[in-house]
Design a protein around this motif. Sequence first.
Motif, PDB file in Angstrom:
ATOM      1  N   THR A 135       0.978  -1.196  -0.024  1.00  0.00           N
ATOM      2  CA  THR A 135       0.033   0.143   0.077  1.00  0.00           C
ATOM      3  C   THR A 135       0.824   1.212  -0.072  1.00  0.00           C
ATOM      4  OG1 THR A 135      -0.242   0.196   2.393  1.00  0.00           O
ATOM      5  CG2 THR A 135      -1.780  -1.269   1.419  1.00  0.00           C
ATOM      6  N   TYR A 194      -2.619   4.149  -3.134  1.00  0.00           N
ATOM      7  CA  TYR A 194      -2.953   3.051  -4.081  1.00  0.00           C
ATOM      8  C   TYR A 194      -2.709   1.804  -3.301  1.00  0.00           C
ATOM      9  CZ  TYR A 194       1.624   4.409  -5.544  1.00  0.00           C
ATOM     10  OH  TYR A 194       3.127   4.713  -5.559  1.00  0.00           O
ATOM     11  N   VAL A 195      -3.183   0.571  -3.783  1.00  0.00           N
ATOM     12  CA  VAL A 195      -2.440  -0.738  -3.654  1.00  0.00           C
ATOM     13  C   VAL A 195      -1.709  -1.165  -4.950  1.00  0.00           C
ATOM     14  CG1 VAL A 195      -3.916  -1.437  -1.763  1.00  0.00           C
ATOM     15  CG2 VAL A 195      -4.454  -2.047  -4.116  1.00  0.00           C
ATOM     16  N   ASN A 248       3.291   1.116   2.871  1.00  0.00           N
ATOM     17  CA  ASN A 248       2.561   0.022   3.823  1.00  0.00           C
ATOM     18  C   ASN A 248       2.316   0.717   5.536  1.00  0.00           C
ATOM     19  OD1 ASN A 248       2.748  -2.117   2.073  1.00  0.00           O
ATOM     20  ND2 ASN A 248       4.996  -2.282   2.345  1.00  0.00           N
ATOM     21  N   ASP A 253      -1.052   2.425   6.767  1.00  0.00           N
ATOM     22  CA  ASP A 253      -2.557   2.843   6.432  1.00  0.00           C
ATOM     23  C   ASP A 253      -3.252   2.825   7.636  1.00  0.00           C
ATOM     24  OD1 ASP A 253      -4.867   3.335   5.372  1.00  0.00           O
ATOM     25  OD2 ASP A 253      -5.146   1.451   4.294  1.00  0.00           O
ATOM     26  N   ILE A 303     -12.135   0.611  -0.865  1.00  0.00           N
ATOM     27  CA  ILE A 303     -11.238   1.534  -0.914  1.00  0.00           C
ATOM     28  C   ILE A 303     -12.057   2.976  -0.606  1.00  0.00           C
ATOM     29  CG2 ILE A 303      -9.529   3.017  -2.460  1.00  0.00           C
ATOM     30  CD1 ILE A 303      -9.043   0.782  -4.050  1.00  0.00           C
ATOM     31  N   PHE A 307      -7.579   1.297   2.991  1.00  0.00           N
ATOM     32  CA  PHE A 307      -7.979  -0.125   2.064  1.00  0.00           C
ATOM     33  C   PHE A 307      -8.135  -0.982   3.110  1.00  0.00           C
ATOM     34  CE2 PHE A 307      -4.255   2.373   0.316  1.00  0.00           C
ATOM     35  CZ  PHE A 307      -4.921   2.898  -0.946  1.00  0.00           C
TER      36      PHE A 307
END
Length: 240
Positions: A46, A77-78, A54, A56, A70, A61
């Motif tokens: 992520t 974004y992923v 990474n 979040d 989302i 997400f």
Amino acid sequence: MKRQTIRNSVFLLCAVLAASGFGQKIPKHRSAIVLFDGTNLDNFDTFLKSKGLNSDPDHVFQVEKGVLHISGTEMGYVITKQSYHDYYLRAEFKWGEGTFGDSGILYNVQGEQKVWPRSIEFQINEGCTGDFWMTDGAALTGPDGKRVTGPPGSALKIDRINKGPWKNIVGYRDPQNELEKPHGEWNVLELVTQGNHIYQYVNGQLANEGTDPFPTQGKILLQSEGAEVFFRDVKLYPLK
């Protein structure tokens, strides 16, 4: 003049095929690589503009009941951990209630993690799903033969085939050639990258096509860009 007339005729034919739902070209492919199976995001990293890689904490997400939710509340974004080329990608999406922006599938992603990296985008936006966007140096030749290159740090688009007038309002639908299903229903997106050709389909209809892409390979990402959106059944099929 004659050459231009032929080119215009080809473009018109593409538009007719798109409007009528014909022209789908899914090449022979191998077994699926399941990028998202509804249980976890193990195949993805992520990235959020405000938090980095990474991280979040606000759960932009989330995997919920077999789908990727989302929120769209932060730009990011992923992104797949692996790079891919020459494949058929199939994914399903639907809009949530917080639709105040858009989303997209960016592919052939290269370079540093940022908003937004060098890539070609399968645009997901009410009234214009299927547009191409070329970002940060990415380039593509559209159905009309014109080559479009995204400027450094910015992007330029190629409208989908037979696109009508577009307005940036919530719930907008193309009065000329709408490809999406009604709000809240699942839509099928299909992408084929095969050598020097790219095809984008929305619900089985050809939305756009291009040639001579740059880059020709890279990672794949699903955007958070101001809209609540859900994804499911994201599979990649390497071409034979």
